[in-house]
Write a protein that holds these residues in place. Structure first.
Motif, PDB file in Angstrom:
ATOM      1  N   MET A   1       0.830  -1.202   0.000  1.00 36.70           N
ATOM      2  CA  MET A   1       0.000   0.000   0.000  1.00 36.70           C
ATOM      3  C   MET A   1       0.866   1.253   0.000  1.00 36.70           C
ATOM      4  SD  MET A   1      -3.234   0.870   2.411  1.00 36.70           S
ATOM      5  CE  MET A   1      -4.411   2.102   1.854  1.00 36.70           C
ATOM      6  N   ALA A   2       1.958   1.207   0.740  1.00 31.45           N
ATOM      7  CA  ALA A   2       2.856   2.360   0.808  1.00 31.45           C
ATOM      8  C   ALA A   2       3.509   2.625  -0.547  1.00 31.45           C
ATOM      9  CB  ALA A   2       3.923   2.118   1.879  1.00 31.45           C
ATOM     10  N   VAL A   3       3.974   1.583  -1.212  1.00 33.85           N
ATOM     11  CA  VAL A   3       4.661   1.739  -2.502  1.00 33.85           C
ATOM     12  C   VAL A   3       3.703   2.280  -3.562  1.00 33.85           C
ATOM     13  CG1 VAL A   3       5.809   0.521  -4.389  1.00 33.85           C
ATOM     14  CG2 VAL A   3       6.388  -0.019  -2.017  1.00 33.85           C
ATOM     15  N   VAL A  62      -5.231   0.298  -8.505  1.00 36.26           N
ATOM     16  CA  VAL A  62      -5.826  -0.999  -8.185  1.00 36.26           C
ATOM     17  C   VAL A  62      -5.107  -1.639  -6.999  1.00 36.26           C
ATOM     18  CG1 VAL A  62      -6.204  -3.348  -9.027  1.00 36.26           C
ATOM     19  CG2 VAL A  62      -6.665  -1.397 -10.528  1.00 36.26           C
ATOM     20  N   ALA A  63      -3.774  -1.604  -7.013  1.00 32.56           N
ATOM     21  CA  ALA A  63      -2.999  -2.180  -5.905  1.00 32.56           C
ATOM     22  C   ALA A  63      -3.314  -1.475  -4.590  1.00 32.56           C
ATOM     23  CB  ALA A  63      -1.501  -2.079  -6.207  1.00 32.56           C
ATOM     24  N   HIS A  64      -3.483  -0.152  -4.651  1.00 29.14           N
ATOM     25  CA  HIS A  64      -3.787   0.633  -3.452  1.00 29.14           C
ATOM     26  C   HIS A  64      -5.165   0.270  -2.895  1.00 29.14           C
ATOM     27  CE1 HIS A  64      -2.273   3.904  -1.000  1.00 29.14           C
ATOM     28  NE2 HIS A  64      -3.471   4.471  -0.996  1.00 29.14           N
ATOM     29  N   ALA A  65      -6.140   0.157  -3.802  1.00 29.09           N
ATOM     30  CA  ALA A  65      -7.497  -0.179  -3.375  1.00 29.09           C
ATOM     31  C   ALA A  65      -7.559  -1.582  -2.785  1.00 29.09           C
ATOM     32  CB  ALA A  65      -8.454  -0.050  -4.556  1.00 29.09           C
ATOM     33  N   SER A  67      -5.084  -3.303  -1.463  1.00 26.01           N
ATOM     34  CA  SER A  67      -4.354  -3.294  -0.188  1.00 26.01           C
ATOM     35  C   SER A  67      -5.201  -2.679   0.922  1.00 26.01           C
ATOM     36  CB  SER A  67      -3.055  -2.504  -0.344  1.00 26.01           C
ATOM     37  OG  SER A  67      -2.205  -3.110  -1.283  1.00 26.01           O
ATOM     38  N   ALA A  68      -5.919  -1.599   0.592  1.00 24.45           N
ATOM     39  CA  ALA A  68      -6.776  -0.954   1.587  1.00 24.45           C
ATOM     40  C   ALA A  68      -7.863  -1.918   2.064  1.00 24.45           C
ATOM     41  CB  ALA A  68      -7.404   0.299   0.995  1.00 24.45           C
ATOM     42  N   TYR A  69      -8.446  -2.658   1.124  1.00 23.01           N
ATOM     43  CA  TYR A  69      -9.483  -3.629   1.482  1.00 23.01           C
ATOM     44  C   TYR A  69      -8.913  -4.744   2.360  1.00 23.01           C
ATOM     45  CZ  TYR A  69     -12.897  -7.368   1.027  1.00 23.01           C
ATOM     46  OH  TYR A  69     -13.783  -8.373   1.300  1.00 23.01           O
ATOM     47  N   GLN A  70      -7.757  -5.257   1.971  1.00 22.15           N
ATOM     48  CA  GLN A  70      -7.148  -6.346   2.729  1.00 22.15           C
ATOM     49  C   GLN A  70      -6.772  -5.903   4.144  1.00 22.15           C
ATOM     50  OE1 GLN A  70      -3.902  -7.400   0.128  1.00 22.15           O
ATOM     51  NE2 GLN A  70      -5.092  -8.998  -0.902  1.00 22.15           N
ATOM     52  N   LEU A  71      -6.211  -4.713   4.257  1.00 24.07           N
ATOM     53  CA  LEU A  71      -5.840  -4.209   5.580  1.00 24.07           C
ATOM     54  C   LEU A  71      -7.068  -3.963   6.447  1.00 24.07           C
ATOM     55  CD1 LEU A  71      -2.969  -1.733   4.603  1.00 24.07           C
ATOM     56  CD2 LEU A  71      -2.748  -3.873   5.878  1.00 24.07           C
ATOM     57  N   SER A  72      -8.137  -3.481   5.799  1.00 26.22           N
ATOM     58  CA  SER A  72      -9.376  -3.249   6.539  1.00 26.22           C
ATOM     59  C   SER A  72      -9.938  -4.559   7.080  1.00 26.22           C
ATOM     60  CB  SER A  72     -10.400  -2.576   5.620  1.00 26.22           C
ATOM     61  OG  SER A  72     -11.634  -2.413   6.281  1.00 26.22           O
ATOM     62  N   ARG A  73      -9.936  -5.601   6.251  1.00 26.98           N
ATOM     63  CA  ARG A  73     -10.441  -6.903   6.693  1.00 26.98           C
ATOM     64  C   ARG A  73      -9.573  -7.488   7.805  1.00 26.98           C
ATOM     65  NH1 ARG A  73     -15.273  -6.915   6.055  1.00 26.98           N
ATOM     66  NH2 ARG A  73     -15.204  -9.122   6.612  1.00 26.98           N
ATOM     67  N   ARG A  74      -8.269  -7.301   7.690  1.00 24.53           N
ATOM     68  CA  ARG A  74      -7.376  -7.786   8.755  1.00 24.53           C
ATOM     69  C   ARG A  74      -7.644  -7.065  10.073  1.00 24.53           C
ATOM     70  NH1 ARG A  74      -1.302  -8.374   6.113  1.00 24.53           N
ATOM     71  NH2 ARG A  74      -1.835  -9.908   4.499  1.00 24.53           N
ATOM     72  N   GLY A  75      -7.869  -5.749   9.954  1.00 26.27           N
ATOM     73  CA  GLY A  75      -8.150  -4.969  11.156  1.00 26.27           C
ATOM     74  C   GLY A  75      -9.431  -5.408  11.834  1.00 26.27           C
ATOM     75  N   ILE A  76     -10.475  -5.672  11.022  1.00 24.26           N
ATOM     76  CA  ILE A  76     -11.745  -6.140  11.577  1.00 24.26           C
ATOM     77  C   ILE A  76     -11.579  -7.518  12.201  1.00 24.26           C
ATOM     78  CG2 ILE A  76     -14.087  -6.872  10.976  1.00 24.26           C
ATOM     79  CD1 ILE A  76     -14.060  -4.673   8.812  1.00 24.26           C
TER      80      ILE A  76
END
Length: 208
Positions: A1-3, A62-65, A67-76
């Motif tokens: 996500m950072a890259v 696309v990679a950013h979106a 990654s954002a979804y994956q991180l959100s699911r991990r957080g939940i």
């Protein structure tokens, strides 16, 4: 996500620099639009350089979106129950990152349909005349509202994203904390002001 975020940030810096050429008149701005289509010549065919940049940018979005979804699911998954109290010290930019991302995704679609394909462009879209197309867009109230709201979202997104990316990539530490935050604030302010200057220029008649 950072890259992927840093790739898009580099694009934003280049994009705002190009946008500000509108203040130097139609010849300068239209010339810049023409250069985008011939950059890389004669090694690259007409338009290939621009399409290469578009593909890289699309891949980053696309990679950013994703990654954002994956991180959100991990957080939940890590904490299915919300905190009873909002964490102290979190900024407005931090708390609105998700909604800011959605606003920007919708804006990108509108922006492409407006100034790239001309599908939703007000008036008569003219290929090869970006100066006049920009004036047409920002001569409408809704064009100004959509663009300015999106650029404010860009500023908030960059403000938090730049600092967060530095932490993720191991650049940030306790000694650099203040400098990184100041840098993030300055970068967000410059980008936001630079982008918003264009519709303001059209509205005030500076660009006409």
């Amino acid at each position: 996500m950072a890259v992927s975020g840093l790739i898009m940030l580099a694009y934003l810096v280049a994009h705002v620099a190009g946008n500000l050429k509108v203040f130097f008149g139609p010849d300068e701005f239209n010339g810049y639009g023409h250069w985008l289509r011939v950059m890389g010549a004669p090694v690259l065919h007409h338009g290939w350089g621009l399409w290469a940049a578009r593909i890289v940018l699309l891949a980053a979005v696309v990679a950013h979106a994703v990654s954002a979804y994956q991180l959100s699911r991990r957080g939940i998954g890590a904490r299915p129950t919300r905190y009873a109290h909002r964490r102290k010290g979190s900024s407005y930019a931090t708390r609105t990152m998700r909604w800011g991302g959605i606003i920007l995704a919708l804006f990108i679609v509108w922006h492409v349909l407006d100034l790239t394909t001309g599908t939703v462009h007000p008036g008569g879209f003219e290929e090869g005349r970006p100066y006049q197309n920009v004036i047409d867009t920002f001569s409408t109230w809704y064009g100004n509202v959509i663009y300015i709201v999106a650029m404010l979202a860009v500023g908030l997104h960059v403000r938090h994203g730049f600092w967060s990316a530095a932490q993720t990539l191991g650049v940030g530490n306790a000694r650099r904390e203040r400098a990184l935050r100041l840098g993030a604030n300055a970068l967000a302010l410059v980008l936001t002001a630079g982008f918003i200057a264009v519709p303001v220029g059209v509205m005030t008649g500076v660009v006409n």
